[in-house]
Design an enzyme around this catalytic site. Sequence first.
Site, PDB file in Angstrom:
ATOM      1  N   HIS A   1       0.874  -1.181  -0.160  1.00  0.00           N
ATOM      2  CA  HIS A   1      -0.021   0.196   0.052  1.00  0.00           C
ATOM      3  C   HIS A   1       0.957   1.148   0.019  1.00  0.00           C
ATOM      4  CE1 HIS A   1      -4.050  -1.438   1.062  1.00  0.00           C
ATOM      5  NE2 HIS A   1      -3.535  -2.557   0.468  1.00  0.00           N
TER       6      HIS A   1
ATOM      7  N   HIS B   1      -2.431 -13.116  -2.084  1.00  0.00           N
ATOM      8  CA  HIS B   1      -3.710 -13.301  -1.464  1.00  0.00           C
ATOM      9  C   HIS B   1      -3.755 -14.841  -0.833  1.00  0.00           C
ATOM     10  CE1 HIS B   1      -6.366 -10.023  -3.004  1.00  0.00           C
ATOM     11  NE2 HIS B   1      -5.701  -9.577  -1.964  1.00  0.00           N
ATOM     12  N   THR B   2      -2.824 -15.728  -1.190  1.00  0.00           N
ATOM     13  CA  THR B   2      -2.639 -16.865  -0.429  1.00  0.00           C
ATOM     14  C   THR B   2      -2.292 -16.566   0.912  1.00  0.00           C
ATOM     15  OG1 THR B   2      -1.500 -18.947  -0.571  1.00  0.00           O
ATOM     16  CG2 THR B   2      -0.135 -17.114  -0.785  1.00  0.00           C
TER      17      THR B   2
ATOM     18  N   THR C   1      -7.214 -19.194   1.204  1.00  0.00           N
ATOM     19  CA  THR C   1      -6.799 -20.423   1.312  1.00  0.00           C
ATOM     20  C   THR C   1      -6.996 -21.029   2.738  1.00  0.00           C
ATOM     21  OG1 THR C   1      -4.535 -19.842   1.716  1.00  0.00           O
ATOM     22  CG2 THR C   1      -5.065 -19.751  -0.657  1.00  0.00           C
TER      23      THR C   1
ATOM     24  N   ASP D   1       2.253 -20.130  -1.044  1.00  0.00           N
ATOM     25  CA  ASP D   1       2.359 -21.195  -2.106  1.00  0.00           C
ATOM     26  C   ASP D   1       1.232 -20.703  -3.383  1.00  0.00           C
ATOM     27  OD1 ASP D   1      -0.314 -21.831  -1.249  1.00  0.00           O
ATOM     28  OD2 ASP D   1       0.380 -23.701  -0.140  1.00  0.00           O
TER      29      ASP D   1
END
Length: 320
Positions: free
Chosen positions: A80, A209-210, A242, A249
């Site tokens: 950000h 976003h994992t 996830t 990953d």
Amino acid sequence: MAVVHRILRRGLSAASPLPSLRGLLLVSPQELGRRPASSSSSAAAAAGDVEAELRAAREDVRQLLKSNPCHPILVRLGWHDAGTYDKNITEWPKCGGANGSLRFGVELVHAANKGLLKALFLVIPIKSKYAGVTYADIFQLASATAIEEAGGPKIPMIYGRADVADGEECPPEGRLPAADPPSPAEHLREVFYRMGLSDKEIVALSGAHTLGRARPERSGWGKPETKYTENGPGAPGGQSWTSEWLKFDNSYFKEIKERRDEDLLVLPTDAVLFEDSSFKIHAEKYAEDQDAFFEDYAEAHAKLSNLGAKFDPPKGISLE
């Protein structure tokens, strides 16, 4: 650090009046640690000192991550700060980017930055130990280190970023991605093309976003808790993308593609990665090939971390 504690007790929100927050610095000017101008004869020695401090700061971040599973919010902090960059503006720091401006209250109250005060509270004690390390650098160092410590790829980082001086130099609100725009593909391209990033880089970076969760009280998205988040680690609650949301990953791409688990989050800007024909090429590849994802992610993350940065020395400082 008294100012930090006072702000944490009081809290910041998007509804806070900007006149009282404009230019607010989270630490005193004496703690800024801005590097003084140096002569050419002392520049090499100064760079060496900064390199040693950066290495020490990186080790402190690693130790923090061992005791506090804060990987996702540290990644978000670096993103950000850098993600406000506008390639169409040539003047620094008006162009935005990785310049440490996120430490000012006027930027922290942007809606997209809700919750990031907690990240600042984590890294400021580390930053305050090293006078030669800028805020712009500690934000990016913490972000890259969090990726690596979560099992992700080694990010080819360089350091030496300059900090903006005050809150008057913060970027305007609205440069960061939204979760539910009217046209997700068009929105992602508008935001990331403005930074000079490609479709491949959009998809690769989305794979981060994992890690992490969305919390409805912050973003308006996600369930209050799921079977994957009800007991933490860390503060319980939220909805993750996830099942192992502290492990970096390629499972994000697999889960978005299959969409078999209602306890896992899929935002419109996630789903579009397998709906848009250009994005889908890369998303399919990353779902099948983690090594390819890691390679492309590391390159894209490093590029993002350098956007809008002004380096001293000009070629930056490598820790490798």
